[in-house]
Design a protein around this motif. Structure first.
Motif, mmCIF file in Angstrom:
data_model
loop_
_atom_site.group_PDB
_atom_site.id
_atom_site.type_symbol
_atom_site.label_atom_id
_atom_site.label_comp_id
_atom_site.label_asym_id
_atom_site.label_seq_id
_atom_site.Cartn_x
_atom_site.Cartn_y
_atom_site.Cartn_z
ATOM 1 N N SER A 1 22.237 -14.085 -6.406
ATOM 2 C CA SER A 1 23.159 -12.922 -6.838
ATOM 3 C C SER A 1 24.063 -13.679 -8.009
ATOM 4 C CB SER A 1 23.978 -12.478 -5.757
ATOM 5 O OG SER A 1 23.288 -11.951 -4.607
ATOM 6 N N ARG B 1 27.600 -17.651 -9.179
ATOM 7 C CA ARG B 1 26.131 -17.595 -9.017
ATOM 8 C C ARG B 1 25.686 -18.330 -7.785
ATOM 9 N NH1 ARG B 1 20.777 -17.531 -8.796
ATOM 10 N NH2 ARG B 1 19.451 -19.538 -10.038
ATOM 11 N N ASN C 1 17.492 -15.003 -11.561
ATOM 12 C CA ASN C 1 17.107 -14.390 -10.410
ATOM 13 C C ASN C 1 15.780 -14.138 -10.452
ATOM 14 O OD1 ASN C 1 20.042 -14.661 -9.727
ATOM 15 N ND2 ASN C 1 20.413 -12.577 -10.075
ATOM 16 N N ILE D 1 26.254 -7.545 -13.295
ATOM 17 C CA ILE D 1 25.881 -8.001 -11.967
ATOM 18 C C ILE D 1 24.495 -8.202 -11.893
ATOM 19 C CG2 ILE D 1 25.738 -7.137 -9.505
ATOM 20 C CD1 ILE D 1 28.387 -5.452 -10.226
ATOM 21 N N THR E 1 20.941 -8.967 -9.409
ATOM 22 C CA THR E 1 20.513 -9.597 -8.073
ATOM 23 C C THR E 1 18.887 -9.639 -8.289
ATOM 24 O OG1 THR E 1 20.440 -7.283 -7.221
ATOM 25 C CG2 THR E 1 22.337 -8.829 -6.656
ATOM 26 N N ASN E 2 18.329 -9.098 -7.574
ATOM 27 C CA ASN E 2 16.639 -9.270 -7.517
ATOM 28 C C ASN E 2 15.801 -8.350 -7.921
ATOM 29 O OD1 ASN E 2 17.683 -11.508 -5.279
ATOM 30 N ND2 ASN E 2 16.523 -12.408 -6.723
ATOM 31 N N SER F 1 18.016 -6.611 -2.344
ATOM 32 C CA SER F 1 18.724 -6.931 -3.538
ATOM 33 C C SER F 1 19.652 -5.676 -3.877
ATOM 34 C CB SER F 1 17.514 -7.016 -4.617
ATOM 35 O OG SER F 1 17.834 -7.076 -5.807
ATOM 36 N N ARG G 1 22.799 -6.157 -1.937
ATOM 37 C CA ARG G 1 23.908 -7.308 -2.472
ATOM 38 C C ARG G 1 24.333 -6.727 -3.774
ATOM 39 N NH1 ARG G 1 20.709 -10.998 -3.947
ATOM 40 N NH2 ARG G 1 18.677 -10.565 -2.899
ATOM 41 N N TYR G 2 23.713 -6.071 -4.569
ATOM 42 C CA TYR G 2 24.306 -5.304 -5.945
ATOM 43 C C TYR G 2 25.367 -4.472 -5.551
ATOM 44 C CZ TYR G 2 23.976 -3.601 -10.553
ATOM 45 O OH TYR G 2 24.493 -3.011 -11.949
ATOM 46 N N LEU H 1 31.379 -13.839 -3.826
ATOM 47 C CA LEU H 1 29.910 -14.377 -3.422
ATOM 48 C C LEU H 1 29.927 -15.425 -2.296
ATOM 49 C CD1 LEU H 1 29.551 -12.710 -6.255
ATOM 50 C CD2 LEU H 1 27.959 -14.601 -6.868
ATOM 51 N N VAL I 1 27.499 -10.607 0.392
ATOM 52 C CA VAL I 1 26.747 -11.184 -0.634
ATOM 53 C C VAL I 1 26.016 -12.421 -0.190
ATOM 54 C CG1 VAL I 1 26.567 -11.710 -3.125
ATOM 55 C CG2 VAL I 1 28.322 -9.898 -2.428
ATOM 56 N N THR J 1 21.913 -18.508 1.102
ATOM 57 C CA THR J 1 22.649 -19.016 0.044
ATOM 58 C C THR J 1 22.771 -20.673 0.256
ATOM 59 O OG1 THR J 1 23.887 -16.953 -0.239
ATOM 60 C CG2 THR J 1 24.736 -18.742 -1.281
#
Length: 346
Positions: free
Chosen positions: A100, A110, A159, A230, A232-233, A249, A252-253, A273, A280, A291
């Motif tokens: 993220s 990040r 990402n 922003i 994410t994936n 994804s 988290r966004y 984050l 997140v 993470t």
């Protein structure tokens, strides 16, 4: 909890000498043996590397990085093909990871999400004497970077999106290194990202010292840009490249989007984050989506922050002082992860 340690690698000098130096460090390190073990389980372990083709592409974009690979090969007594497999960034077994990124006009924050079993635990600070910008950030595949910032204030993070419809080309970590070492601004980075061959689909997030920020969506067949803070994936423009399942994804966004308006400082963004309470930061390490580090880059202040694990205070490094000859006194960066595996450097 698993205790983890990242080594801090600091070097000023030519690329070839930097390669030799890193190779000497790797001789007694478990990193390469761990990579061989992972490679032996890979369905792509017999991948053929076209040495002359990859060599010519690297030399075109960044001859210094080729010199670094040569130095690594000489120190480790590897032939060119073996060195390219290990350090060329033209192939890497990349899992279906998370990640993220939140950007502002003065920062990039990040979360790097993956499985610690692939994480090298090397935080690298390098100033080349033979061309290219000084850079700071965690390494991947030794020569590549997971994210980072350069002396001009360009910060970069990426990402993962999808590995279907892949083609010959560089993977994310080498692309990140090429951008950081050769580009001073977001515009220069976009030009390079459009010229480079991409193996698989990634988003590249960019912030520079002027406060300009941009997301580059890159696949093997197309590269486009979009505005946004922003990432994410999942792609928002090249949607045909997205995975079928994007729930994690999107969640988290949306978690970042809900709280973005309350951010007043870069540290607020870092906490958003890094603190698991904000939904997140992830503990899904076994699924390649936990993470590992939260990194922050403040281009105008030339600061780099790093923390391993959730709800932690970042180590704050003054990159400007380092570039002016003042080494960081820290040799190791320690952390804790709610994971089964540790980093491959120990």
């Amino acid at each position: 909890m698993k205790k983890v340690v990242s080594d801090v690698v600091q070097f000023r000098g030519s690329h070839y000498d930097f390669g030799l130096y890193q190779g000497e460090l790797l001789i007694d390190s478990p990193i390469l043996d761990a990579r061989k073990e992972l490679w032996s389980r890979s369905a792509h372990r017999h991948l053929i590397v076209d040495v002359e083709k990859v060599k010519s592409i690297i030399q075109h974009f960044s001859p210094g990085i080729w010199e670094e690979i040569t130095g690594l090969a000489d120190a480790l007594k590897m032939d060119e093909e073996t060195a390219l497999r290990n350090f060329g960034g033209y192939y890497f077994e990349y899992g279906q990871s998370g990640c993220s990124i939140l950007m502002g006009n003065s920062f990039m924050i990040r979360n790097y999400d993956s499985d610690p079993i692939t994480y090298e635990g090397r935080y690298v600070v390098y100033a080349p004497s033979d061309g290219g910008y000084a850079t700071i950030g965690p390494s991947m595949q030794i020569t590549g970077r997971t994210d980072g910032m350069n002396e001009k204030g360009l910060a970069m993070g990426y990402n993962f999106i999808n590995r279907l419809r892949s083609n010959d080309g560089f993977v994310c970590n080498m692309i990140g290194r090429l951008v950081l070492e050769n580009c001073a601004t977001v515009d220069e980075a976009v030009s390079m990202l459009k010229e480079l061959p991409h193996r698989i689909s990634f988003s590249y997030c960019l912030v520079d010292a002027t406060g300009k920020q941009l997301v580059v969506e890159a696949s093997a067949s197309e590269v486009v840009t979009r505005s946004g803070t922003i990432c994410t994936n999942h792609f928002q423009s090249l949607t045909k490249e997205n995975r079928n399942r994007m729930d994690d994804s999107l969640n988290r966004y949306e978690a970042i989007d809900r709280k973005q308006s309350s951010i007043q400082t870069p540290y607020d963004a870092f906490q958003l984050l890094n603190d698991p309470e904000h939904e997140v930061f992830s503990h899904k390490y076994g699924a390649w989506a936990g993470t590992i580090h939260t990194a922050a880059y403040l281009p105008s202040k030339q600061q780099a922050w790093i923390a391993f694990g959730g709800k932690r205070l970042p180590l704050i490094l003054d990159f400007d002082k380092w570039r002016n000859g003042q080494d960081f006194p820290v040799k190791l960066i320690k952390g804790e992860l709610e994971a089964t595996n540790g980093f491959i450097n120990r």
